[in-house]
Scaffold this active site. Structure first.
Site, PDB file in Angstrom:
ATOM      1  N   LYS A 187       0.853  -1.193   0.000  1.00 12.74           N
ATOM      2  CA  LYS A 187       0.000   0.000   0.000  1.00 12.74           C
ATOM      3  C   LYS A 187       0.887   1.241   0.000  1.00 12.74           C
ATOM      4  CE  LYS A 187      -1.779   2.762   2.889  1.00 12.74           C
ATOM      5  NZ  LYS A 187      -1.641   3.991   2.078  1.00 12.74           N
ATOM      6  N   GLU A 244      10.292   1.027  10.363  1.00 12.08           N
ATOM      7  CA  GLU A 244      11.325   2.045  10.185  1.00 12.08           C
ATOM      8  C   GLU A 244      10.618   3.375  10.408  1.00 12.08           C
ATOM      9  OE1 GLU A 244      13.294   4.799   9.233  1.00 12.08           O
ATOM     10  OE2 GLU A 244      13.263   4.251   7.116  1.00 12.08           O
ATOM     11  N   GLU A 265       9.517  15.524  15.998  1.00 10.93           N
ATOM     12  CA  GLU A 265       9.907  15.468  14.590  1.00 10.93           C
ATOM     13  C   GLU A 265       9.096  16.502  13.806  1.00 10.93           C
ATOM     14  OE1 GLU A 265       8.897  11.816  12.326  1.00 10.93           O
ATOM     15  OE2 GLU A 265      10.990  11.836  11.720  1.00 10.93           O
ATOM     16  N   CYS A 286      13.479  10.717   7.516  1.00 16.85           N
ATOM     17  CA  CYS A 286      13.364  10.136   8.851  1.00 16.85           C
ATOM     18  C   CYS A 286      14.646  10.373   9.638  1.00 16.85           C
ATOM     19  CB  CYS A 286      13.067   8.653   8.744  1.00 16.85           C
ATOM     20  SG  CYS A 286      14.128   7.812   7.585  1.00 16.85           S
TER      21      CYS A 286
HETATM   22  P1  NAI Z   1       1.846   7.845   8.531  1.00 12.65           P
HETATM   23  O1  NAI Z   1       2.699   7.015   9.394  1.00 12.65           O
HETATM   24  O2  NAI Z   1       0.439   8.081   8.975  1.00 12.65           O
HETATM   25  O3  NAI Z   1       1.765   7.232   7.056  1.00 12.65           O
HETATM   26  C1  NAI Z   1       2.686   6.329   6.489  1.00 12.65           C
HETATM   27  C2  NAI Z   1       1.942   5.219   5.768  1.00 12.65           C
HETATM   28  O4  NAI Z   1       1.120   4.518   6.707  1.00 12.65           O
HETATM   29  C3  NAI Z   1       0.976   5.703   4.677  1.00 12.65           C
HETATM   30  O5  NAI Z   1       0.969   4.772   3.626  1.00 12.65           O
HETATM   31  C4  NAI Z   1      -0.360   5.694   5.392  1.00 12.65           C
HETATM   32  O6  NAI Z   1      -1.464   5.579   4.520  1.00 12.65           O
HETATM   33  C5  NAI Z   1      -0.227   4.470   6.263  1.00 12.65           C
HETATM   34  N1  NAI Z   1      -1.107   4.432   7.427  1.00 12.65           N
HETATM   35  C6  NAI Z   1      -1.601   5.488   8.139  1.00 12.65           C
HETATM   36  N2  NAI Z   1      -2.382   5.051   9.127  1.00 12.65           N
HETATM   37  C7  NAI Z   1      -2.417   3.704   9.062  1.00 12.65           C
HETATM   38  C8  NAI Z   1      -3.063   2.683   9.805  1.00 12.65           C
HETATM   39  N3  NAI Z   1      -3.873   2.968  10.836  1.00 12.65           N
HETATM   40  N4  NAI Z   1      -2.857   1.399   9.465  1.00 12.65           N
HETATM   41  C9  NAI Z   1      -2.056   1.090   8.438  1.00 12.65           C
HETATM   42  N5  NAI Z   1      -1.424   2.003   7.678  1.00 12.65           N
HETATM   43  C10 NAI Z   1      -1.597   3.300   7.985  1.00 12.65           C
HETATM   44  O7  NAI Z   1       2.559   9.242   8.310  1.00 12.65           O
HETATM   45  P2  NAI Z   1       1.911  10.607   7.744  1.00 12.65           P
HETATM   46  O8  NAI Z   1       0.560  10.813   8.383  1.00 12.65           O
HETATM   47  O9  NAI Z   1       1.989  10.598   6.284  1.00 12.65           O
HETATM   48  O10 NAI Z   1       2.918  11.693   8.314  1.00 12.65           O
HETATM   49  C11 NAI Z   1       2.841  12.105   9.669  1.00 12.65           C
HETATM   50  C12 NAI Z   1       4.209  12.328  10.237  1.00 12.65           C
HETATM   51  O11 NAI Z   1       4.908  11.088  10.290  1.00 12.65           O
HETATM   52  C13 NAI Z   1       5.129  13.227   9.421  1.00 12.65           C
HETATM   53  O12 NAI Z   1       4.903  14.570   9.703  1.00 12.65           O
HETATM   54  C14 NAI Z   1       6.480  12.764   9.859  1.00 12.65           C
HETATM   55  O13 NAI Z   1       6.830  13.383  11.068  1.00 12.65           O
HETATM   56  C15 NAI Z   1       6.286  11.278  10.101  1.00 12.65           C
HETATM   57  N6  NAI Z   1       6.736  10.472   8.951  1.00 12.65           N
HETATM   58  C16 NAI Z   1       7.891   9.768   9.062  1.00 12.65           C
HETATM   59  C17 NAI Z   1       8.370   9.052   7.992  1.00 12.65           C
HETATM   60  C18 NAI Z   1       9.622   8.277   8.066  1.00 12.65           C
HETATM   61  O14 NAI Z   1      10.228   8.020   7.041  1.00 12.65           O
HETATM   62  N7  NAI Z   1      10.033   7.844   9.218  1.00 12.65           N
HETATM   63  C19 NAI Z   1       7.676   9.054   6.688  1.00 12.65           C
HETATM   64  C20 NAI Z   1       6.433   9.777   6.694  1.00 12.65           C
HETATM   65  C21 NAI Z   1       6.017  10.461   7.785  1.00 12.65           C
END
Ligand code: NAI
Ligand code: MG
Length: 494
Positions: A191, A266, A397, A300
């Site tokens: 996904k 990660e 972050e 990240c």
């Molecule tokens: P997120 O963790 O919500 O999204 C990442 C992925 O997880 C997306 O594909 C999303 O659709 C999916 N996802 C979201 N909720 C889920 C659930 N309940 N069950 C399964 N999959 C789910 O991150 P988001 O909302 O895009 O960004 C929020 C914050 O997270 C950012 O501001 C940043 O601080 C952090 N982040 C960190 C990343 C990293 O590489 N460590 C990458 C993206 C965001």
């Protein structure tokens, strides 16, 4: 805002959108519900296209297809070396379509085309080739046991894996996830992030072209709480590999508990980038700039807490401010552009809130601090000076182009303060003293420590987090562990 004179530009064309449906069992199909969602160009705020909005029904079809493919002889009995060859073919096809893929990535994500070309695409290709070479080198051991038995281990694929990826490196995250999974012999339901589904779908098309059997790779675009959660809960999925926010990982862990899936994570960071007074100052300034502003600060492992030793603080700040003010912002399709927009309105708003909060808490904003232009989600490269450990900008972050500068006096103090976070993804040290460098590398609680460099990635070098920055490792031989089970076979010899 840029004070640098702009070199003559050359603007890359937007590509055609070819794939926007779910890819399930080798077929392109709309979501079962018929629903679609918009993906938006963050530089212009215009809608790029409608994408199939998969949910539980589509995930179920994809998992069924992946299960069938996992058991089918076309994949399960394929010689490991041939699996590797398919992966090499996919890498070649990606390379052949580099122009179109990088333009697609730039459009959907907003990252400068020069970064997509210099980093995202070549790193993705390299990762797939690295793991292609592993496919026929996954081997067990023979084990001396008591008694007259012959005992050996086999390393077998974990099964059907659900892979959930974020939007900051959409294409590269596909490679980091598919590489080890395919080398191990798993089948995949991915996904992609709702903000950036387009390159993942294009890569699925290329996998189909490369000749992967139907159902080995499936892609279901959609939202986290619907498509993502359905994948996490599905009893037909053996393992979830997730990259994103730690709060999402906590939800995933709870949702995965009833089926006790294997989990690798990660997650984020608040990585300390530590500059000692004996460092090569030019290199440290350039490294701190790159380590934070690269990819619009959406990394990240961003070096978001820059600890500068007291006696060089003023020189450091003067230079880092000059450098951030000369960063070229603008159209990400312009090959000269160094910084594009943030990925979406949510991220833009979150970053602007943190900048205000930092000022309110007493940090001095010495560069940037506001929006760039009046269209698109651009944020000027921002430097906050005189940040202290308890400020929100030093603890949370931000995931944007906001650098926090803190000062320190000595080694013990900066080790303690550098480690004083629930994150532990990366850290960096700038010094000319070899002993101090290794001493720091040992004491910093982080999955990666860079010395006199930043953001140096290699497909062979494991990457992942200590503490709440993750579980398990990606890349390198270690990156395979999460996709393999160990089976022990014992044979009586008489
Ligand atoms: P997120 O963790 O919500 O999204 C990442 C992925 O997880 C997306 O594909 C999303 O659709 C999916 N996802 C979201 N909720 C889920 C659930 N309940 N069950 C399964 N999959 C789910 O991150 P988001 O909302 O895009 O960004 C929020 C914050 O997270 C950012 O501001 C940043 O601080 C952090 N982040 C960190 C990343 C990293 O590489 N460590 C990458 C993206 C965001
Ligand atoms: Mg979220």
């Amino acid at each position: 805002m840029s004070t640098a004179t702009k070199p003559s530009s050359s603007v890359v064309k937007r590509p055609q959108i070819r794939q926007s449906e779910c890819f399930i069992n080798g077929q392109w199909q709309p979501a079962a519900s018929g629903k679609t969602f918009e993906t938006v160009d963050p530089a212009t705020e215009a809608v790029i296209t409608q994408v199939a909005e998969g949910d539980a029904a589509d995930v179920d079809l994809a998992v069924t297809a992946a299960r069938r493919a996992f058991e089918d002889s076309a994949w399960s009995r394929m010689d490991a070396r041939d699996r590797g060859r398919l992966m090499l073919k996919l890498a070649d096809l990606i390379e052949a379509e580099a122009e179109e893929l990088t333009a697609l990535e730039t459009w959907d994500n907003g990252k400068p085309i020069r970064d997509a070309r210099a980093a995202d695409l070549p790193l993705a290709v390299d990762c797939l080739r690295y793991y292609a070479g592993f496919a026929d080198k996954i081997q067990g051991e023979t084990i001396p046991v008591r008694g007259n038995y012959f005992t050996y281990t086999r390393r077998e694929p974990v099964g059907v894996v659900g892979q959930i990826i974020p939007w900051n490196f959409p294409m590269l995250m596909v490679a980091w996830k598919w590489g080890p999974a395919l080398a191990a012999g798993c089948t995949i339901v991915m996904k992609p992030a709702e903000q950036t589904p387009l390159t993942c779908l294009r890569l699925a098309r290329l996998a189909q072209k490369a000749g992967f059997p139907d159902g080995v790779i499936n892609v279901v675009p959609g939202y986290g709480p619907t498509a993502g959660a359905a994948l996490v809960r599905h009893p037909g999925v053996d393992k979830i590999a997730f990259t994103g926010e730690h709060l999402t990982a906590q939800t995933i862990m709870k949702e995965a508990a009833p089926t006790l899936k294997r989990l690798t994570f990660e997650l984020g960071g608040k990585s300390p980038n530590i500059v000692f007074a004996d460092a090569d100052l030019e290199a440290a300034v350039a490294g701190a700039h790159f380590g934070l502003f690269f990819n619009q600060g959406q990394c990240c492992c961003a070096g978001s807490r820059v600890f500068v030793q007291e006696k060089i603080h003023d020189q450091f700040v003067e230079r880092i401010v000059a450098m951030s003010q000369s960063r070229r912002l603008g159209d990400p399709f312009d090959v000269q552009t160094e910084q594009g927009p943030q990925v979406d309105r949510n991220q833009f708003d979150k970053i602007m809130k943190y900048i205000e909060l930092g000022k309110k808490e007493g940090a001095r904003c010495v560069a940037g601090g506001d929006r760039f232009g009046d269209r698109g989600y651009f944020v000027k490269p921002t430097v906050l000076d005189q940040v202290t450990d308890q400020m929100a900008v030093a603890r949370e972050e931000i995931f944007g182009p906001v650098m926090s500068v803190l000062t320190f006096r000595d080694v013990d103090e900066v080790v303690q303060r550098g480690n004083n976070t629930f994150y532990g993804l990366a850290a960096a040290v700038w010094t000319r003293d070899v002993s101090k460098a290794h001493h720091m590398a040992r004491r910093l609680r982080a999955g990666t420590v860079w010395v006199n460099c930043y953001d140096v990635f290699d497909a062979a070098a494991p990457f992942g987090g200590f503490k709440m920055s993750g579980q398990g490792r990606e890349l390198g031989a270690k990156g395979l562990d999460g996709y393999l089970e160990t089976k022990t076979v014992t044979v009586a010899l008489d």
